[in-house]
Design a protein around this motif. Structure first.
Motif, PDB file in Angstrom:
ATOM      1  N   UNK A  80      30.344   0.146 123.143  1.00 41.41           N
ATOM      2  CA  UNK A  80      31.562  -0.601 123.474  1.00 41.41           C
ATOM      3  C   UNK A  80      32.737   0.364 123.578  1.00 41.41           C
ATOM      4  N   UNK A  81      32.826   1.275 122.619  1.00 35.92           N
ATOM      5  CA  UNK A  81      33.904   2.282 122.608  1.00 35.92           C
ATOM      6  C   UNK A  81      33.860   3.130 123.885  1.00 35.92           C
TER       7      UNK A  81
ATOM      8  N   UNK B 258      31.119  -6.962 123.768  1.00 39.29           N
ATOM      9  CA  UNK B 258      31.781  -7.486 122.561  1.00 39.29           C
ATOM     10  C   UNK B 258      30.956  -8.638 121.989  1.00 39.29           C
ATOM     11  N   UNK B 259      30.466  -9.504 122.893  1.00 42.45           N
ATOM     12  CA  UNK B 259      29.654 -10.633 122.428  1.00 42.45           C
ATOM     13  C   UNK B 259      28.343 -10.154 121.810  1.00 42.45           C
ATOM     14  N   UNK B 260      27.782  -9.066 122.335  1.00 43.17           N
ATOM     15  CA  UNK B 260      26.555  -8.506 121.747  1.00 43.17           C
ATOM     16  C   UNK B 260      26.827  -8.000 120.325  1.00 43.17           C
ATOM     17  N   UNK B 261      27.992  -7.369 120.121  1.00 39.37           N
ATOM     18  CA  UNK B 261      28.343  -6.919 118.760  1.00 39.37           C
ATOM     19  C   UNK B 261      28.503  -8.134 117.850  1.00 39.37           C
TER      20      UNK B 261
ATOM     21  N   UNK C 279      26.252  -0.107 114.644  1.00 37.31           N
ATOM     22  CA  UNK C 279      27.035   1.109 114.896  1.00 37.31           C
ATOM     23  C   UNK C 279      26.806   1.638 116.315  1.00 37.31           C
ATOM     24  N   UNK C 280      25.577   1.578 116.780  1.00 38.69           N
ATOM     25  CA  UNK C 280      25.296   2.071 118.130  1.00 38.69           C
ATOM     26  C   UNK C 280      25.881   1.129 119.191  1.00 38.69           C
ATOM     27  N   UNK C 281      25.824  -0.198 118.950  1.00 40.24           N
ATOM     28  CA  UNK C 281      26.455  -1.146 119.886  1.00 40.24           C
ATOM     29  C   UNK C 281      27.974  -0.913 119.952  1.00 40.24           C
TER      30      UNK C 281
ATOM     31  N   UNK D 269      34.588  -7.651 132.425  1.00 39.04           N
ATOM     32  CA  UNK D 269      33.607  -8.699 132.086  1.00 39.04           C
ATOM     33  C   UNK D 269      32.367  -8.097 131.425  1.00 39.04           C
ATOM     34  N   UNK D 270      31.962  -6.917 131.902  1.00 37.83           N
ATOM     35  CA  UNK D 270      30.841  -6.240 131.216  1.00 37.83           C
ATOM     36  C   UNK D 270      31.230  -5.897 129.775  1.00 37.83           C
ATOM     37  N   UNK D 271      32.483  -5.489 129.594  1.00 38.19           N
ATOM     38  CA  UNK D 271      32.953  -5.174 128.234  1.00 38.19           C
ATOM     39  C   UNK D 271      32.925  -6.432 127.368  1.00 38.19           C
TER      40      UNK D 271
END
Lengths: 92, 92, 92, 92
Positions: C45-46, C22-25, C39-41, C16-18
């Motif tokens: 995520x990666x 993803x939504x932030x990206x 790129x940093x977001x 759920x944190x992931x």
């Protein structure tokens, strides 16, 4: 490769250290030391190869695309600096 | 390391090929061939080190955790086989 | 999956944190914020996906291959503990 | 981000597919399907995030450093094209 001598010496020193790490893995396999120790030596080797990858890529950007330190276009200099930062984050 | 002789010979052959790849990168840096060619040689080296990592890890699982081919507990044999598959997917 | 409830809740919290990352990206791409920030977001995520990979693999080892904490065979318990350490090193 | 609309739509479509993959992992964890299946879903997610990383980095190079298709300096255009190739090799 229009690289400076400094870059070249630094990269050659790095690849020689990697050769030393490869030889350490070879000796460890040959001596049949513990498997967990071999795994940790291989993990170090892997990290060193990732570091070399990032370094060669950074050199390529500076020498063949745009050098943040000397580019006369400030937007391109900024873009190249950001790219180098990101590559360090991703590859190391 | 209670590894079979076969495993040991296979891993030593693999690390020797990696040493050859490291020496190719060293020669390429020394000869100042194109930077893009160096990058591709380093990418191959990186792939080979990932392959070695997966192989050493797989050997560790078979020799020190559970060998899918010989484990007497069918659930553990299945779990180990799945784990080896996943490690190949992730590390190569 | 014979996982304990604790494992399951921990992994669901992590995925759920992931999803939040993803939504932030997605929002960052939509709002056309600076490319370097995207790129940093994506790098974060990666990293989070790598952490999840290591966690799911560790759970698989504990639940379906050998649990270092409870395995009655001390060699297998040691081998599994070493394997979990190595996977953390490689995947994070 | 001076990106073209085309780039933006392509990246947003890609991050939405990734969100779908994250939700598939969440459902799989919740439904307690086999652990090996969760591992494979996470491996796919990881591959998709690597693909996104390469794509965002490529866009950054084209839009903020040098675009091989339009750069008026042929050496820089060639250097940028080689860099994009290498990043695809490394990050995917």
């Amino acid at each position: 490769m229009a690289h400076t001598i400094r870059d070249k010496h630094k990269l050659i020193a790095r690849i020689r250290r990697i050769k030393g790490q490869v030889e350490a893995v070879e000796r460890a396999l040959d001596a049949e030391i513990g498997c967990a120790d071999v795994l940790m030596l291989v993990a170090s080797l892997r990290g060193a190869v990732h570091g070399l990858s990032a370094e060669v890529m950074e050199d390529h950007i500076r020498n063949h695309v745009a050098d943040p330190a000397t580019d006369t276009d400030p937007d391109r200099a900024k873009g190249a600096a950001e790219l180098i930062d990101v590559i360090r984050t991703y590859l190391k």
